[in-house]
Design an enzyme around this catalytic site. Structure first.
Site, PDB file in Angstrom:
ATOM      1  N   LYS A 205      15.232  -4.635   0.001  1.00  0.00           N
ATOM      2  CA  LYS A 205      14.555  -5.632  -0.520  1.00  0.00           C
ATOM      3  C   LYS A 205      14.076  -6.575   0.438  1.00  0.00           C
ATOM      4  CE  LYS A 205      11.786  -7.936  -3.813  1.00  0.00           C
ATOM      5  NZ  LYS A 205      12.239  -8.239  -4.983  1.00  0.00           N
ATOM      6  N   GLY A 258       3.100 -18.045  -0.553  1.00  0.00           N
ATOM      7  CA  GLY A 258       4.041 -18.858  -1.612  1.00  0.00           C
ATOM      8  C   GLY A 258       4.797 -18.140  -2.596  1.00  0.00           C
ATOM      9  N   CYS A 261       9.014 -15.139  -4.288  1.00  0.00           N
ATOM     10  CA  CYS A 261       9.950 -14.265  -3.724  1.00  0.00           C
ATOM     11  C   CYS A 261      10.009 -14.666  -2.103  1.00  0.00           C
ATOM     12  CB  CYS A 261       9.079 -12.735  -3.691  1.00  0.00           C
ATOM     13  SG  CYS A 261       9.575 -12.083  -5.508  1.00  0.00           S
TER      14      CYS A 261
END
Length: 440
Positions: A205, A258, A261
């Protein structure tokens, strides 16, 4: 299968509704009673395409309900998805894991034998192993797995129901078997399934987000070079993106990234890498972050230049407040950061956004907000296009020119049809574009 979803924000609500739509029995758990009441009435907490209809269908069917009781959730099922936030710590770049830890601590005393706690939150590598030790010690026979989400705000429902890949990090074949059963419809549809150790799943991730953030900052660094050289960053991006090894996605020069995450994830990744002795390997992420922040300053500087060197007593119309189109999320929004900077330097700023005005108003109450594009731009000395909503590409620039004080627009997303706006009498400016140069 029965399951609980703990945390009903953006990720949790989407996951709960989608799992119920697949036929599972789902209990959503959240500490906020007002949110639980709204969700129980079929009202989602965020704007997300298709989520309202999906949530209403799931609650009406009886397959999805909500509670504020974590103990009830632990007793309801043997599979528990943890979907709470991991924001950046206020004292540094590391991730704040208090909410994740609190959920696990709250579940453990009530877990049924053989329960599986599945993390979906984005966490530093090593978190699953740490939590698994805690769960195993307090609830023998129970274990932890990690199943990161790869959702794009604005298309999260589609991404959940039709994922590009599924990644699960497991400590046992039993955990893998449970997760395969949960996602069986996706696997039968041919979705790639990666069963790994938990550390690899955690890293997949943050590595993916870091790569995409790097790609965005790379093209924005090139846009700065293009400005200095008198070149065109949009044409540059199209040309290098035509290379199949590079590809065009995330090569849009402009204001930068932005949201909830990318910024905090690359910072947390860099911080964790330092902790485990690999900080030098990802030191480039600091520059990725700096380039991204610099795009906001460059946008403010260009806007100030277009206004003759000062924002004082000037009117600015702002198109866009959300950090990206398709979302009402304003967390770390580049658009709002630029609008707020202009306001603090003396400009009168009016902001329009199709979905994010309530959240923007809560975050920056000093700005003026309107639901009408023309009203936002009325008597403006400069229009700033800051969030590339498709609605703004459909605006009639000739009609808008009739209400502004001076027809000049700064397209900070390189998304407007420059020729159409120029034909309508506008002076069009953009980051990474030589004055008067048009992409074709």
């Amino acid at each position: 299968m029965r399951m609980t979803v703990v945390g009903t924000g953006y990720v949790g609500t989407v996951h709960a509704a989608c799992m119920a739509d697949l036929g599972h029995e789902v209990l959503g758990v959240d500490i906020d009673p007002e949110r639980v009441a709204a969700l129980s009435a079929g009202q989602p907490p965020v704007h997300e395409e298709g989520l309202g209809q999906l949530l209403a269908r799931a609650t009406d069917s009886g397959r999805l309900r909500f509670t504020t009781s974590l103990a009830e959730g632990a007793r309801f099922a043997e599979v528990h998805f943890v979907c709470v936030g991991t924001p950046q710590r206020p004292d540094g770049w590391a991730a704040d894991l208090r909410h994740v830890d609190a959920v696990v601590d709250g579940l453990v005393p009530h877990l049924r034998p053989g329960s599986l706690v599945v993390g979906k939150s984005t966490v530093p590598v090593g978190t699953a192993a740490r939590l698994d030790r805690r769960v195993a010690a307090a609830a023998p026979g129970c274990e932890v797995a990690w199943n990161p989400e790869f959702l794009r705000e604005g298309s999260a429902v589609h991404d959940t129901m039709h994922p590009e890949r599924l990644v699960v990090g497991v400590f046992s074949e039993r955990a893998d078997s449970v997760l395969r059963e949960i996602y069986r419809p996706m696997l039968e549809a041919g979705v790639p399934y990666f069963s790994t150790d938990p550390a690899t799943a955690e890293l997949v991730k943050v590595a993916a987000n870091s790569f995409l953030a790097t790609k965005i900052s790379f093209i924005n660094a090139m846009s700065e070079v293009c400005e200095a050289a008198g070149a065109d960053a949009v044409l540059l991006a199209r040309a290098i993106g035509a290379d199949s090894r590079i590809g065009p996605l995330f090569l849009e020069p402009g204001l930068g990234f932005g949201g909830s995450c990318f910024p905090k994830d690359i910072r947390a990744f860099a911080a964790r890498a330092e902790d485990i002795g690999a900080g030098e390997a990802v030191a480039f992420l600091h520059e990725v972050d700096r380039i991204n922040t610099r795009q906001r300053h460059r946008t403010v500087d260009l806007a100030r230049t277009l206004l003759g060197g000062s924002f004082r007593d000037r009117r600015i119309g702002v198109l866009g407040a959300a950090f990206k189109p398709g979302s009402d999320d304003v967390r770390d929004s580049p658009a709002l950061a630029v609008a707020a900077a202009a306001h603090h330097q003396g400009a009168s700023v009016r902001v329009h956004d199709p979905q994010a005005l309530d959240n923007a108003r809560a975050a920056f109450p000093d700005l003026t907000y309107t639901h009408d594009v023309a009203k936002a731009c009325e008597d403006a000395d400069l229009v700033l296009h800051l969030t590339p909503w498709p609605e703004y590409r459909r605006v009639d620039p000739a009609a808008l020119a009739a209400v502004v004080h001076r027809p000049q627009v700064l397209d900070a997303r390189n998304a407007l049809d420059e020729e159409t706006w120029r034909t309508a009498g506008w002076s069009v400016h953009a980051l990474g574009r030589a004055a008067g140069r048009r992409a074709s």
